[in-house]
Design a protein around this motif. Structure first.
Motif, PDB file in Angstrom:
ATOM      1  N   UNK A 118       0.803  -1.221   0.000  1.00 43.64           N
ATOM      2  CA  UNK A 118       0.000   0.000   0.000  1.00 43.64           C
ATOM      3  C   UNK A 118       0.837   1.272   0.000  1.00 43.64           C
ATOM      4  N   UNK A 119       2.150   1.110   0.214  1.00 46.44           N
ATOM      5  CA  UNK A 119       2.940   2.318   0.469  1.00 46.44           C
ATOM      6  C   UNK A 119       3.853   2.700  -0.686  1.00 46.44           C
ATOM      7  N   UNK A 120       3.887   1.864  -1.702  1.00 46.68           N
ATOM      8  CA  UNK A 120       4.848   2.077  -2.773  1.00 46.68           C
ATOM      9  C   UNK A 120       4.674   3.450  -3.437  1.00 46.68           C
ATOM     10  N   UNK A 121       3.413   3.751  -3.789  1.00 47.64           N
ATOM     11  CA  UNK A 121       3.138   5.020  -4.479  1.00 47.64           C
ATOM     12  C   UNK A 121       3.568   6.207  -3.628  1.00 47.64           C
ATOM     13  N   UNK A 122       3.194   6.090  -2.378  1.00 45.94           N
ATOM     14  CA  UNK A 122       3.481   7.148  -1.437  1.00 45.94           C
ATOM     15  C   UNK A 122       4.994   7.406  -1.320  1.00 45.94           C
ATOM     16  N   UNK A 123       5.748   6.317  -1.240  1.00 44.40           N
ATOM     17  CA  UNK A 123       7.202   6.462  -1.092  1.00 44.40           C
ATOM     18  C   UNK A 123       7.788   7.116  -2.338  1.00 44.40           C
ATOM     19  N   UNK A 124       7.356   6.640  -3.504  1.00 45.70           N
ATOM     20  CA  UNK A 124       7.887   7.185  -4.751  1.00 45.70           C
ATOM     21  C   UNK A 124       7.572   8.669  -4.859  1.00 45.70           C
ATOM     22  N   UNK A 125       6.397   9.056  -4.347  1.00 40.19           N
ATOM     23  CA  UNK A 125       6.000  10.456  -4.408  1.00 40.19           C
ATOM     24  C   UNK A 125       6.912  11.311  -3.524  1.00 40.19           C
ATOM     25  N   UNK A 126       7.181  10.819  -2.332  1.00 42.72           N
ATOM     26  CA  UNK A 126       8.054  11.566  -1.430  1.00 42.72           C
ATOM     27  C   UNK A 126       9.468  11.656  -2.009  1.00 42.72           C
ATOM     28  N   UNK A 127       9.929  10.540  -2.581  1.00 44.66           N
ATOM     29  CA  UNK A 127      11.265  10.552  -3.198  1.00 44.66           C
ATOM     30  C   UNK A 127      11.303  11.606  -4.300  1.00 44.66           C
ATOM     31  N   UNK A 128      10.215  11.686  -5.020  1.00 43.35           N
ATOM     32  CA  UNK A 128      10.114  12.696  -6.076  1.00 43.35           C
ATOM     33  C   UNK A 128      10.168  14.106  -5.496  1.00 43.35           C
ATOM     34  N   UNK A 129       9.435  14.312  -4.399  1.00 44.07           N
ATOM     35  CA  UNK A 129       9.394  15.635  -3.784  1.00 44.07           C
ATOM     36  C   UNK A 129      10.765  16.117  -3.329  1.00 44.07           C
ATOM     37  N   UNK A 130      11.609  15.197  -2.861  1.00 44.98           N
ATOM     38  CA  UNK A 130      12.944  15.612  -2.438  1.00 44.98           C
ATOM     39  C   UNK A 130      13.947  15.502  -3.581  1.00 44.98           C
ATOM     40  N   UNK A 131      13.449  15.184  -4.774  1.00 44.31           N
ATOM     41  CA  UNK A 131      14.269  15.205  -5.975  1.00 44.31           C
ATOM     42  C   UNK A 131      15.267  14.081  -6.116  1.00 44.31           C
ATOM     43  N   UNK A 132      14.885  12.874  -5.674  1.00 45.79           N
ATOM     44  CA  UNK A 132      15.852  11.766  -5.710  1.00 45.79           C
ATOM     45  C   UNK A 132      15.381  10.587  -6.564  1.00 45.79           C
ATOM     46  N   UNK A 133      14.375  10.828  -7.400  1.00 47.41           N
ATOM     47  CA  UNK A 133      13.788   9.721  -8.167  1.00 47.41           C
ATOM     48  C   UNK A 133      14.850   8.894  -8.881  1.00 47.41           C
ATOM     49  N   UNK A 134      15.849   9.596  -9.425  1.00 42.22           N
ATOM     50  CA  UNK A 134      16.920   8.905 -10.139  1.00 42.22           C
ATOM     51  C   UNK A 134      17.676   7.909  -9.259  1.00 42.22           C
ATOM     52  N   UNK A 135      17.687   8.190  -7.958  1.00 40.89           N
ATOM     53  CA  UNK A 135      18.527   7.394  -7.044  1.00 40.89           C
ATOM     54  C   UNK A 135      17.729   6.426  -6.186  1.00 40.89           C
ATOM     55  N   UNK A 136      16.471   6.227  -6.526  1.00 37.71           N
ATOM     56  CA  UNK A 136      15.632   5.496  -5.576  1.00 37.71           C
ATOM     57  C   UNK A 136      16.163   4.105  -5.236  1.00 37.71           C
ATOM     58  N   UNK A 137      16.873   3.479  -6.199  1.00 36.14           N
ATOM     59  CA  UNK A 137      17.399   2.137  -5.909  1.00 36.14           C
ATOM     60  C   UNK A 137      18.902   2.120  -5.639  1.00 36.14           C
ATOM     61  N   UNK A 138      19.434   3.306  -5.335  1.00 36.04           N
ATOM     62  CA  UNK A 138      20.857   3.379  -5.032  1.00 36.04           C
ATOM     63  C   UNK A 138      21.067   3.193  -3.541  1.00 36.04           C
ATOM     64  N   UNK A 139      22.136   2.493  -3.207  1.00 39.83           N
ATOM     65  CA  UNK A 139      22.457   2.338  -1.783  1.00 39.83           C
ATOM     66  C   UNK A 139      22.867   3.694  -1.211  1.00 39.83           C
ATOM     67  N   UNK A 140      22.407   3.980  -0.013  1.00 44.60           N
ATOM     68  CA  UNK A 140      22.644   5.279   0.591  1.00 44.60           C
ATOM     69  C   UNK A 140      24.137   5.570   0.743  1.00 44.60           C
ATOM     70  N   UNK A 141      24.919   4.515   0.986  1.00 40.47           N
ATOM     71  CA  UNK A 141      26.364   4.720   1.164  1.00 40.47           C
ATOM     72  C   UNK A 141      27.017   5.346  -0.063  1.00 40.47           C
ATOM     73  N   UNK A 142      26.334   5.259  -1.220  1.00 41.26           N
ATOM     74  CA  UNK A 142      26.929   5.784  -2.453  1.00 41.26           C
ATOM     75  C   UNK A 142      26.512   7.229  -2.734  1.00 41.26           C
ATOM     76  N   UNK A 143      25.669   7.785  -1.859  1.00 42.48           N
ATOM     77  CA  UNK A 143      25.141   9.136  -2.120  1.00 42.48           C
ATOM     78  C   UNK A 143      26.052  10.219  -1.533  1.00 42.48           C
TER      79      UNK A 143
END
Ligand code: ADP
Ligand code: MG
Length: 753
Positions: A118-143
């Motif tokens: 139920x939360x997938x859409x919501x998460x993708x939307x928030x990721x979009x809002x903070x401008x990270x859509x490109x990195x959604x599947x990137x490990x945080x250690x690489x950011x």
């Protein structure tokens, strides 16, 4: 009022010292405010923020949430408070580095009881809002740092809490990135209370509605500011209104079981080095548990085999003695039923001869031993060969037996007589020992293995030893027991059926002075049957006529014997089989076989259960010591493992404090850890079981382990599995208990040092 502090003080207690984080702070904070807290380093900003967000406790004064005081809050209440009210953002991000951007944000929702799909859409939307859509599947250690802080903001946003606290969110960022992060915070701050601690007030100035300055643990300035920029009115994620909070609180649930398992398993494999180290420890624990357990069983087993029984000479660990419940004779169907039991190797139908010693002699050597069928020989021939003819046999004796080791040439080359108690041969032809097999251990019983023909010849002589014989002559009882008495019955081929040859001494017991024509009544009785035979005296013998009548030469030895026809004689005793023995394939599970036989309605005696020990109880003490050593070693192993696992898991402290800050309860953390350890345990267990299977199938050759494995049954595997599961639960509990003894913040602080 959303948050209110009245005269609140926070102290830190060191070793014999007390320092203050802040003292007597009064503060009211409300929805819609964007608050900046500034001040020198060490002035108490972080401490204040941690108290406001429930990460640290306070010592004096009172904090109110939504008008309710929090002095009575338990650890759990604060967990709930954090869950429902607070979104945290830290200077050093506090993200799970081994998770992707998506997984980091998802983590908050999973912990707070949302369903994964139920939360997938919501998460993708928030990721979009903070401008990270490109990195959604990137490990945080690489950011980069700025990207990390965006993930942290997204994570705070998705909780939809009314309060967001940010402790120097831009402290680790360059000023350009810092600006964009503040902008982002501001953009998403509609209808929330946002509290930002910062050194660089100028970055934040144009967004704030309020400025608080701290110095030396006190608020020295607190002023409201008309803000020049408004937050983004169109964002939907920040649609929380104050009035909604109480209702929303009740709705939020705990993390679901499936998500717990999902996270636990994700954590298991997330960090490869940690996984491999844990696996190594669990492999070690599993192997030790199996090794120790099977060795213990082996010792126990060997000790229990080492004994003797004076009545049952054949104390083979595989032997189960059986009789029918009503003492009746065994028939074919009985043996069919018994043979159908899985673990039954073979059945000795006339069991009695197993415990009977026979004399096997040549001119100059006499041996005593039990007889058995050559088909049942389970040992290798040490000297000589296996029998090829009916009258050949193999002798099995103890390695240290004098005769076996010193006279083996005589034994192998001579012809032997198998005789009854009186030295009378039981077989028609002489026998030959063609093979010798030696055995180890304390068992000095000599055994002969031979053909069924020879067994048949000697078996007819069996029941005599186990029977009482009553002889009645002319209304007088001559003898009530076999052997030792002057009058006893004996088989003789010269006597016709139904007749008897007796000593002339009996004449004096009759009125006429002549025993011929009188009847001798013979009664044979044992625990299974009774048989009767009446024979008529047809001849009497004297010292001079004994030899011509019977073939016996030694009158003094034989005088008094009542000779009857050989067939008559054996018919009295050979009444079928009343006692048999089942020999099992695997003696280690003989107890289960005993139960199966009992369930078929037979009475059993498992020979191993009635052995006297050779060592007079000394072995039992050793056994107890063995068990104690096993337990002590087990406990020591547990602590060593715990210690190593603790070191391995130390890298996980940050993870657990992070999920705690995100709203996970102590219970959640405990079960995540349990799932993680349990998963590793299962992998280790399956690995070890696979090895065991390979070794027992000879795919991997190791005689020592192969032997140990035979002592383990399904139930033992289950016991070891349960034991190891308990160990992993215990370790998880201990570890999480220690982890939660400290507050989430102090765990962080410890890690940062
Ligand atoms: P700021 O965030 O403004 O730099 P802090 O809130 O971290 O300041 O610290 C406030 C005071 O509390 C300081 O004097 C600091 O030394 C003390 N302090 C902070 N954390 C601890 C701690 N864990 N143990 C002892 N004293 C602490
Ligand atoms: Mg600070």
């Amino acid at each position: 009022m959303l948050l209110e502090l009245k005269n609140v003080s926070k102290f830190y207690y060191g070793k014999g010292t007390v320092s203050s984080g802040f003292t007597k702070v009064n503060l009211k904070l409300d929805m819609g405010e964007f608050v900046a807290i500034t001040g020198e380093s060490g002035s108490g900003k972080s401490t204040l923020l941690n108290v406001l967000s429930g990460l640290d406790s306070y010592e004096e004064g009172e904090m109110y949430v939504n008008g309710k005081e929090t002095s009575g809050y338990t650890e759990k209440d604060f967990e709930n408070y954090r869950k429902k009210y607070i979104g945290n953002i830290f200077q050093n991000f506090n993200l799970v580095n081994s998770y992707t951007v998506y997984q980091n944000i998802e983590l908050v929702l999973l912990i707070n009881g949302y369903k994964k799909h139920k939360i997938k859409k919501k998460i993708l939307k928030v990721i979009d809002e903070v401008g990270l859509t490109k990195y959604k599947n990137t490990k945080v250690s690489k950011l980069s740092g700025g990207q990390k802080q965006r993930v942290a903001i997204a994570r705070a946003l998705i909780k939809e809490t009314p309060i967001i606290v940010a402790d120097e969110p831009t402290g680790n960022l360059d000023s350009k990135t810092a600006k964009s992060i503040i902008e982002l915070l501001h953009k998403v701050s509609k209808d929330k209370l946002v509290i930002v601690v910062t050194h660089n007030y100028e970055h934040i100035e144009k967004y704030v509605t309020r400025k608080i300055v701290m110095n030396d643990g006190k608020i020295i300035e607190d002023k409201k500011i008309e803000r020049t920029l408004k937050p983004d009115e169109n964002l939907e994620t920040n649609s929380i209104k104050l009035g909604d909070i109480p209702k929303a609180q009740n709705k939020k649930k705990n993390i679901g079981v499936f998500n717990k398992i999902r996270l636990g398993i994700r954590n298991t494999f997330n960090i490869k080095v940690k996984f491999l180290l844990l696996l190594a420890v669990f492999l070690f624990i599993t192997v030790s548990a199996f090794g120790g357990y099977s060795s213990l069983k082996k010792q126990q087993y060997e000790q229990s085999n080492d004994g003797y029984n004076n009545f049952f000479r054949n104390s083979d660990e595989r032997r189960i003695i059986i009789k029918k419940a009503d003492n009746s004779e065994f028939n074919k169907e009985d043996y069919e039923k018994l043979k159908n039991i899985d673990n039954v190797e073979y059945i000795i139908e006339n069991d009695l001869f197993l415990d009977r010693y026979f004399n096997v002699s040549t001119n100059n050597l006499s041996l005593y031993g039990n007889f058995n069928s050559i088909n049942n020989l389970d040992k290798q021939i040490t000297y000589g060969r296996m029998p090829e003819k009916d009258n050949e046999m193999v002798i099995v004796g103890n390695k240290n037996d004098y005769y076996i080791s010193n006279t083996k040439d005589t034994i192998l080359n001579s012809e032997w007589n198998i005789t009854d108690n009186y030295g009378k041969s039981l077989t028609n032809e002489k026998c030959k020992i063609v093979g010798i097999a030696v055995k180890d251990g304390n068992n000095y019983n000599t055994e002969f293995y031979t053909s069924q023909n020879i067994l048949n010849s000697i078996q007819k002589n069996i029941n005599i030893d186990f029977s009482k014989i009553k002889i009645e002559f002319n209304d007088q009882i001559l003898s009530s027991a076999y052997g030792g008495s002057q009058y006893r019955i004996a088989p003789n081929d010269n006597v016709p059926e139904g007749k008897a040859y007796v000593s002339r001494d009996l004449n004096s017991m009759t009125k006429k002075g002549n025993a011929i024509g009188y009847t001798v009544k013979i009664n044979v009785k044992n625990m299974y049957f009774e048989s009767n035979l009446d024979v008529q005296i047809s001849k009497t013998y004297t010292k001079n006529t004994l030899k011509s009548l019977t073939g016996e030469t030694d009158f003094d030895l034989h005088n008094g014997e009542i000779y009857i026809n050989t067939n008559d004689y054996y018919n009295l005793f050979n009444k079928g089989n009343y006692q048999s023995s089942v020999f099992v394939k695997d003696a280690k599970i003989a107890n289960e076989t005993v139960k199966e036989i009992q369930n078929l309605g037979y009475k059993t005696l498992y020979i191993k259960d009635c052995l006297m020990s050779w060592d007079g109880g000394y072995g039992a003490i050793i056994q107890t010591i063995n068990v104690l050593v096993f337990i002590v070693v087990g406990v020591v192993l547990f602590f060593i493992s715990y210690f190593i696992i603790k070191i391995i898991l130390k890298s996980r402290n940050v993870y657990f404090s992070t999920i705690r800050i995100l709203g996970a309860t102590r219970k959640n953390a405990k079960s995540l850890l349990r799932i993680e350890l349990f998963t590793v345990l299962n992998i280790a267990f399956i690995t070890v079981i696979t090895l065991i299977i390979l070794i027992s199938n000879n795919a991997i050759k190791n005689a020592y382990i192969q032997d140990l494995i035979t002592f383990l049954q399904i139930k033992d595997y289950i016991i070891v599995y349960i034991l190891l599961t308990l160990v992993s639960i215990l370790i998880a509990n201990r570890y999480s208990k220690k982890l939660f003894k400290k507050s989430a913040m102090s765990t962080y602080r410890d890690e940062e040092v």
